[in-house]
Enzyme design. Sequence first.
Site, PDB file in Angstrom:
ATOM      1  N   SER A   1       0.853  -1.192   0.000  1.00 13.73           N
ATOM      2  CA  SER A   1       0.000   0.000   0.000  1.00 13.73           C
ATOM      3  C   SER A   1       0.884   1.236   0.000  1.00 13.73           C
ATOM      4  CB  SER A   1      -0.910  -0.005   1.220  1.00 13.73           C
ATOM      5  OG  SER A   1      -0.136   0.338   2.361  1.00 13.73           O
ATOM      6  N   LYS A   2       0.239   2.372  -0.009  1.00 18.71           N
ATOM      7  CA  LYS A   2       0.961   3.644  -0.076  1.00 18.71           C
ATOM      8  C   LYS A   2       2.008   3.802   1.027  1.00 18.71           C
ATOM      9  CE  LYS A   2      -2.034   6.924  -2.381  1.00 18.71           C
ATOM     10  NZ  LYS A   2      -3.324   7.460  -2.045  1.00 18.71           N
ATOM     11  N   ARG A   3       1.739   3.174   2.154  1.00 20.60           N
ATOM     12  CA  ARG A   3       2.697   3.259   3.253  1.00 20.60           C
ATOM     13  C   ARG A   3       4.083   2.784   2.830  1.00 20.60           C
ATOM     14  NH1 ARG A   3       2.124  -0.457   6.823  1.00 20.60           N
ATOM     15  NH2 ARG A   3       0.594  -1.632   5.629  1.00 20.60           N
TER      16      ARG A   3
END
Length: 467
Positions: free
Chosen positions: A238-240
């Site tokens: 994910s974006k993390r």
Amino acid sequence: MDPIITRFPPSPTGYLHVGGARTALFNWLYARNKGGKFILRIEDTDLERSTQESVDAILQSLEWLEIDWDEGPFFQSKRFDIYRDYIRKLVENGHAYYCTCTPDEIEAMRQKAMSMGGKPKYDGRCREKNMKETPNAVVRLKAPLTGATVLPDMVKGNIVFQNTELDDFIIMRSDGTPTYNLAVAIDDITMGVNTILRGDDHVNNTPKQMLIYKALNQELPRYGHVPMVLGSDRTRLSKRHGAMSVTEYREMGYLPDAVINYLVRLGWSFGDQEFFTRKELIQKFNIENIGRSAGVFDVNKLLSLNGDHIQAADPGALVPHLLPFLEKQGVYPAPKEDLPAIIRTLNQRSKTLIEMAEGALFYFKDEITYDEKAVQKFFSAEFVEILRPLTDRIEALGDFSEKNLENPFKEMMEMTGVKFGKIAQPVRVALTGGTVSPGIFEMIAALGKEKTVKRLRQAEALMLKGK
Ligand code: GLU
Ligand code: ZN
């Protein structure tokens, strides 16, 4: 066997992320490997969340990756009539039915099922009512009440779903719109898709889609569900975990060939080979070698692979990829510039196109920005005695090749007894402004006679002036 027909059906609710790109790639490579067809379909039935901007972003990303499609893009939002026809057909042949239960009734059924220790389910009470179409009625598919639905997955092996776990799911909402699984199944049927590779987040949709095929007496496609890509902490990517959109990698100076090489390897292998050209991927891709365990996204591996692709690429082929990055630095090379020669001096040392563009800047500048320290160290009035005759010799060269450029330096070494390094380093500063650059001969050849001589004469003047 019939020609292989695969598809990529993104939902246009955001940019194309690397996981989606990998799915697209697997389907594209498989179709290309088999000489089949690859279809692009935009799954925009969720009218609220779908945007034209996302459609454009997805198409652009695919184009940049050079993933081309043979048919489409088809838009589900334009195919509602087709879905309606099939829904009607399913009702007519007794595989689906109208249901007029209210939300409260449905909620009560779910509560009841759960209180008996089961899954929240619709209890099938309208199943045999044979109702006609009425406003606000939904249509449900008659799911089998006993037995099992077996998904023979090409990646995961057989996956068994107990039919008692499935309820009579909705295929048409009360507003007349088709549900997701209905639209997907009808599209795959009508588009002749026979091979479906997709993320394993879709596994639970598959038995529903299979039941729709069965109810329409259609031959099933072959399914392969691919494990999701994970981040370094082994949670779903994910974006993390950093840049997720394909466009971001383009902007960071990655080559499409490196990105596809990396993405394919995140879930597919061929012995221990890491580097693949696009052509090789098409030749070698197969479904058998798709892994059963999830790949972990590692941006450093991607970076090093990008360096490998920059090195391996034909310098001429890199020109169109490099130009936008030069332009971002305000450099618009004139047609006479020999960009492939310039690239050849930088491709062994650049991990990204941004690095390459930065390394190339000195070739194009009219004004050299000198590094103070380098000037202090290497520019001296005495050096003019070497630099001037050296420049004259360079200016007199007819053949300005890398090989021939060695001669003026050799002659000056012989004449003065000064070692190569002591001559080359001030010359390097004069030509680039600093002490780090590509190899001196290849650099001078790429810079060309006019600029070389001009820069050397300018440095000479500086040396005489006492810096
Ligand atoms: N539209 C779905 C998605 O973007 C893909 C559906 C499918 O592959 O069947 O996740
Ligand atoms: Zn009902």
